[in-house]
Design a protein around this motif. Structure first.
Motif, PDB file in Angstrom:
ATOM      1  N   GLN A 131       3.786  -5.312   3.326  1.00 25.89           N
ATOM      2  CA  GLN A 131       2.810  -4.573   4.129  1.00 25.89           C
ATOM      3  C   GLN A 131       1.851  -3.780   3.250  1.00 25.89           C
ATOM      4  O   GLN A 131       0.697  -3.575   3.606  1.00 25.89           O
ATOM      5  CB  GLN A 131       3.527  -3.596   5.069  1.00 25.89           C
ATOM      6  N   SER A 132       2.360  -3.290   2.110  1.00 27.07           N
ATOM      7  CA  SER A 132       1.486  -2.555   1.191  1.00 27.07           C
ATOM      8  C   SER A 132       1.917  -2.829  -0.237  1.00 27.07           C
ATOM      9  O   SER A 132       3.069  -3.183  -0.498  1.00 27.07           O
ATOM     10  CB  SER A 132       1.517  -1.053   1.482  1.00 27.07           C
ATOM     11  N   GLU A 137       7.313   0.034  -1.847  1.00 23.95           N
ATOM     12  CA  GLU A 137       7.351  -0.961  -0.775  1.00 23.95           C
ATOM     13  C   GLU A 137       7.780  -2.334  -1.294  1.00 23.95           C
ATOM     14  O   GLU A 137       8.513  -3.060  -0.628  1.00 23.95           O
ATOM     15  CB  GLU A 137       5.972  -1.063  -0.105  1.00 23.95           C
ATOM     16  N   LYS A 140      11.532  -2.230  -1.979  1.00 24.23           N
ATOM     17  CA  LYS A 140      12.252  -2.191  -0.704  1.00 24.23           C
ATOM     18  C   LYS A 140      12.285  -3.587  -0.077  1.00 24.23           C
ATOM     19  O   LYS A 140      13.315  -4.028   0.438  1.00 24.23           O
ATOM     20  CB  LYS A 140      11.561  -1.200   0.244  1.00 24.23           C
ATOM     21  N   GLU A 141      11.144  -4.301  -0.130  1.00 21.33           N
ATOM     22  CA  GLU A 141      11.068  -5.628   0.487  1.00 21.33           C
ATOM     23  C   GLU A 141      11.974  -6.629  -0.210  1.00 21.33           C
ATOM     24  O   GLU A 141      12.611  -7.465   0.436  1.00 21.33           O
ATOM     25  CB  GLU A 141       9.617  -6.122   0.481  1.00 21.33           C
ATOM     26  N   THR A 333      -2.863  -0.245   3.182  1.00 21.35           N
ATOM     27  CA  THR A 333      -1.934  -1.282   3.615  1.00 21.35           C
ATOM     28  C   THR A 333      -2.691  -2.585   3.846  1.00 21.35           C
ATOM     29  O   THR A 333      -3.917  -2.643   3.747  1.00 21.35           O
ATOM     30  CB  THR A 333      -1.205  -0.855   4.897  1.00 21.35           C
ATOM     31  N   GLU A 349       7.583   8.102   8.035  1.00 17.97           N
ATOM     32  CA  GLU A 349       6.726   7.574   6.978  1.00 17.97           C
ATOM     33  C   GLU A 349       5.361   8.254   7.001  1.00 17.97           C
ATOM     34  O   GLU A 349       4.765   8.521   5.954  1.00 17.97           O
ATOM     35  CB  GLU A 349       6.557   6.057   7.148  1.00 17.97           C
ATOM     36  N   THR A 397      -2.036   4.319   1.683  1.00 14.59           N
ATOM     37  CA  THR A 397      -0.676   4.379   1.128  1.00 14.59           C
ATOM     38  C   THR A 397      -0.522   5.733   0.425  1.00 14.59           C
ATOM     39  O   THR A 397      -1.504   6.451   0.220  1.00 14.59           O
ATOM     40  CB  THR A 397      -0.444   3.248   0.117  1.00 14.59           C
TER      41      THR A 397
END
Length: 850
Positions: A131-132, A137, A140-141, A333, A349, A397
């Motif tokens: 997403q970003s 991020e 995390k992904e 993003t 967030e 972001t």
């Protein structure tokens, strides 16, 4: 035992760099390219599409249709080294699975799947849905990768869209081209049609036609000045009995309650009201105006076009550069989104994000939101998972850029995104609005006032609200009409399309919708997607169907060219209404969206597309016209025969064509208008007629050029683009041949200066292109070719040359001399792949400075 690794394939080098940085993978050199590697991952990338469908080799005639392709997937020659690297990495024994990290959308899915299909990779694959582009991020992904099977619907929709565009584009383009070439009696009149492009063009052609045919109508507005104890106020006449419910949309647009279309009625109203007293009724109420929703791509493009004049394509490029900067983490993003909402549980967030603005110029607003607890996760205008599809709205972001990192254009777009993000959490702007109606007999005059009570979200935008204060009136006080006048004006046609209004029309499939909630329901029925609309507009401009222009006030707009109007006219003659129907294309777009959710069958969709393909071909094969039927007499006589000139379906001529002018309506892909035909005939001086230069002519390679239009003394027309300017004519038959080359579809001849190719060798390429040797003191060195024969053979074979030296033609260039590989693009223009400066030189420079 080998340590098993995942191979990550990003869509672009910049994304691969970011992912590698986030996962702490080190750069590994691989010939002229590189990839990244650590104990767990390998990271490489595509460069957009690396694979394409093989082009059909059949002739451009109706008998060869339908084309039942697309055919085989083949590598794109310019990017084949990247494909070879991916193939090599996929085959490594320690690579156990592949991760698709291409853009999180249909096109990214297609790019990855086509690579896997062509390379016949059978290893398990996963999807990274980014997403970003921040390190947090990305990390995390990669801890939450899903199997590619979870995206089967998206993969089907991506493939279906690609195949549908091929089937309609390839077959439709060839069918319409073959039909128009025959009907207009020209050798080759290429007409490009497409599933999304053609209905978009039709909307603009129809709008331009409405404007051209519009007849202004005179109307009157009546203004009255009223006197009361506290002073004066002005009221506008309103017809109390006005009712537009039965009117058609165009009449409804121009007929308004404050417009009087009869001067006699206007004068009667004035005579009835002058020096008369009126009864006054007044009503005041508070009005709340909320911030617009967060941006999706289309609304961002529309806003930037309205504010800054940026085209849709420019805005997308800027947004993409903010999402994927050349270096470092992303600032916004994913921009190619169609959602204007955030997920339901995204408030935490948002809180973190607002805190990241503490050291920025936006601190005042972000801190106010936090201090006053303005984040409400129950606000469905901000948080609503039901209105979030693949991606949520465009927001900043936590990686806040310094002003020095952004150029002027980036700063403007970033500021729009941040301020819209902050504004949605602010309370509404509140105004007190007063409506004062003054009634004299049956005639009503309305006055409106507005007072600002609370600026609300407008404070974030530093926007002022115009206040209109009307002087107070006492209870039961009457108002005297001291002065009254009529103001004459004319109705005007609809405005021409701008990037902003065209994007809205594409989003709503041509329907006029202003309500944001209704617009949300229409989103999946538009023309194309947010990611493709800008390119659709630019493609129509490149193909000379549309052009950008501006009026006397420097307001920019988009309008159709003669070529664009001609194509829509031809489709109307062929009665292929589906190809110009915005609503039908919108329905197809909805089905693709349903396919993504696995609610619509891939096979069913392709079957519908093939039926439509066959319908186009059948119409082209069965439609004939009487090309000799006289349709309209032009206001000019033939200077050769003296007979009146008429317009037929495909040319301008007389009752005796053999002894008169014969001006085809289409010449080298460009329509010749009535006005141009008349101007050309009137320019005839006994030897020839000449007008121009005219733009929009197209050669067999798809290249557009300018030329003079010539009327010869035998009545035929010809073009002069400077082909006869050279003093000596070249005898091409006598020139040596370099060989026949399929890539340029011709034999290549050459002399001491040029390589010649194309039909009648009309295209040429200099042997001394950007030569670094011309200024040499050595005469032998001066005659050294910068593009020798062995390298030219590579170019005409569709390949890249070896690395060659060149001299920049730019004055004061930072690198006056450079090295590059040369290749021909699809329009056979030379392109340079410039070699980067060696790293050793950079390190040497640094050591010298230290």
């Amino acid at each position: 035992m080998l340590n098993e690794k995942k191979l990550i394939i990003a869509e672009k080098p910049s994304v691969a760099n970011l992912i590698a940085s986030a996962l702490s993978a080190k750069k590994v050199k691989a010939k002229s390219l590189h990839y990244f590697e650590n104990e767990e991952y390998l990271v490489t990338c595509a460069q957009g599409h690396l694979i394409e469908f093989e082009k059909p080799k059949s002739k451009w005639n109706l008998e060869a249709l339908p084309l039942n392709g697309p055919g085989n997937l083949i590598p794109i020659s310019q990017t084949k080294p990247r494909l070879d690297l991916i193939k090599k990495l996929c085959k490594r024994d320690d690579v156990a699975s592949i991760v698709n990290a291409c853009d999180a959308a249909r096109e990214g899915e297609l790019i990855f799947n086509q690579i896997m299909s062509y390379l016949k990779v059978s290893k398990p694959s996963y999807r990274a849905w980014l997403q970003s582009m921040t390190k947090e991020e990305i990390q995390k992904e990669f801890l939450n990768l899903k199997s590619s099977e979870s995206y089967k619907g998206l993969a089907n929709a991506a493939l279906a869209r690609s195949i549908a565009d091929w089937k309609i584009g390839m077959n439709g383009t060839r069918a319409i081209t073959a039909w128009s070439s025959k009907i207009y009696n020209v050798g080759f009149n290429k007409q490009v049609v497409g599933r999304v492009k053609t209905p978009t063009l039709a909307m603009i052609v129809n709008r331009d036609k409405e404007i051209d045919l519009f007849t202004p109508e005179k109307y009157f507005q009546i203004k009255a000045t009223f006197r009361i104890n506290s002073g004066e106020y002005v009221g506008s006449y309103i017809d109390q009995n006005f009712n537009n419910s039965t009117l058609d949309p165009e009449t409804k647009r121009v007929r308004k309650a404050d417009r009087v279309f009869s001067e006699e009625n206007a004068l009667k109203i004035i005579n009835d009201c002058r020096n008369k007293e009126g009864i006054v009724k007044e009503e005041s109420k508070e009005r709340k105006e909320y911030s617009e929703a967060l941006f999706d791509l289309t609304s961002l493009q529309r806003e930037s076009n309205s504010r800054f004049g940026f085209t849709a394509s420019t805005t997308l490029k800027i947004a993409q550069s903010l999402y994927q900067p050349i270096s470092g983490e992303g600032y916004i993003t994913y921009p190619r989104t169609d959602s204007r909402r955030l997920p339901d549980r995204y408030d935490e967030e948002v809180t973190k994000l607002l805190k990241s603005f503490n050291n920025s110029s936006y601190k005042k607003f972000s801190q106010n939101i936090l201090d006053n607890d303005l984040i409400k996760n129950t606000d469905k205008k901000i948080f609503d998972s039901n209105k979030v599809s693949d991606h949520f709205a465009i927001i900043p972001t936590p990686n806040i850029p310094s002003e020095l990192k952004l150029n002027d254009q980036q700063r403007k777009i970033y500021d729009l995104i941040v301020k819209r993000f902050l504004a949605v959490f602010y309370p509404p702007m509140i105004t007190n609005e007063t409506t004062r109606d003054t009634l004299i007999g049956e005639h009503l005059f309305r006055t409106k006032g507005k007072i600002l009570l609370s600026q609300g979200w407008k404070e974030v935008l530093d926007s002022t609200t115009k206040e209109t204060i009307i002087n107070p009136i006492e209870e039961s006080e009457k108002a005297l009409c001291e002065d009254i006048e009529q103001l004459a004006d004319n109705t005007t046609p609809k405005a021409r399309f701008t990037d902003s209004t065209l994007l809205r029309a594409m989003e709503t499939a041509g329907n006029d919708i202003d309500d944001e909630e209704v617009l949300q329901l229409m989103k999946n029925k538009g023309l194309g997607t947010p990611a493709t609309r800008a390119e659709t507009i630019e493609a129509l401009i490149r193909e000379k169907y549309l052009m950008r222009s501006e009026d006397e006030n420097n307001k920019k707009f988009i309008l159709s060219t003669a070529r664009g109007k001609q194509l829509i006219f031809d489709l109307d003659v062929l009665e292929i209404n589906k190809l110009t129907s915005a609503n039908l294309t919108g329905e197809w777009e909805l089905k693709l969206k349903e396919m993504e959710n696995e609610d619509y069958s891939y096979e069913r969709f392709i079957d519908e597309i093939e039926k439509f393909r066959d319908e186009i071909i059948a119409r082209a094969k069965s439609t004939s016209v009487d090309t000799d039927e006289f349709r309209k007499q032009l206001d000019v006589n033939c200077p050769i025969s003296g007979l009146p000139v008429w317009e037929t379906f495909n040319r301008y001529t007389t009752e005796d064509p053999e002894n008169s002018v014969r001006i085809n309506k289409v010449r080298s892909g460009r329509p010749i208008s009535n006005e141009e035909a008349i101007e050309l005939i009137k320019s005839y001086n006994g030897k020839e007629g000449r007008i121009g230069k005219l733009s929009g002519f197209v050669n067999r390679f798809g290249q557009y050029y300018e030329a003079f239009l010539i009327l010869k003394d035998n009545g035929d027309i010809d073009l002069d683009w400077g082909q006869n300017d050279e003093k000596e004519k070249i005898d091409f038959k006598a020139l040596p041949s370099l060989g026949k080359f399929e890539f340029v579809d011709s034999e290549v001849k050459h002399d001491a200066k040029f390589y010649y190719f194309g039909k009648k060798w009309a295209n040429k390429l200099s042997k001394f292109m950007l030569s670094p040797y011309l200024n040499s003191l050595d005469e032998e060195e001066q005659n050294r070719e910068s593009l020798p024969e062995e390298e030219a053979i590579k170019i005409f074979s569709g390949e890249k040359t070896s690395v060659l030296p060149f001299k920049s033609k730019r004055k004061n260039a930072k690198r006056p001399f450079f090295k590059a590989k040369v290749y021909l693009d699809k329009k056979f223009a030379p392109k340079f792949e410039i070699e980067k400066l060696a790293k050793k030189n950079d390190e040497k420079d640094k050591s010298d400075k230290s």
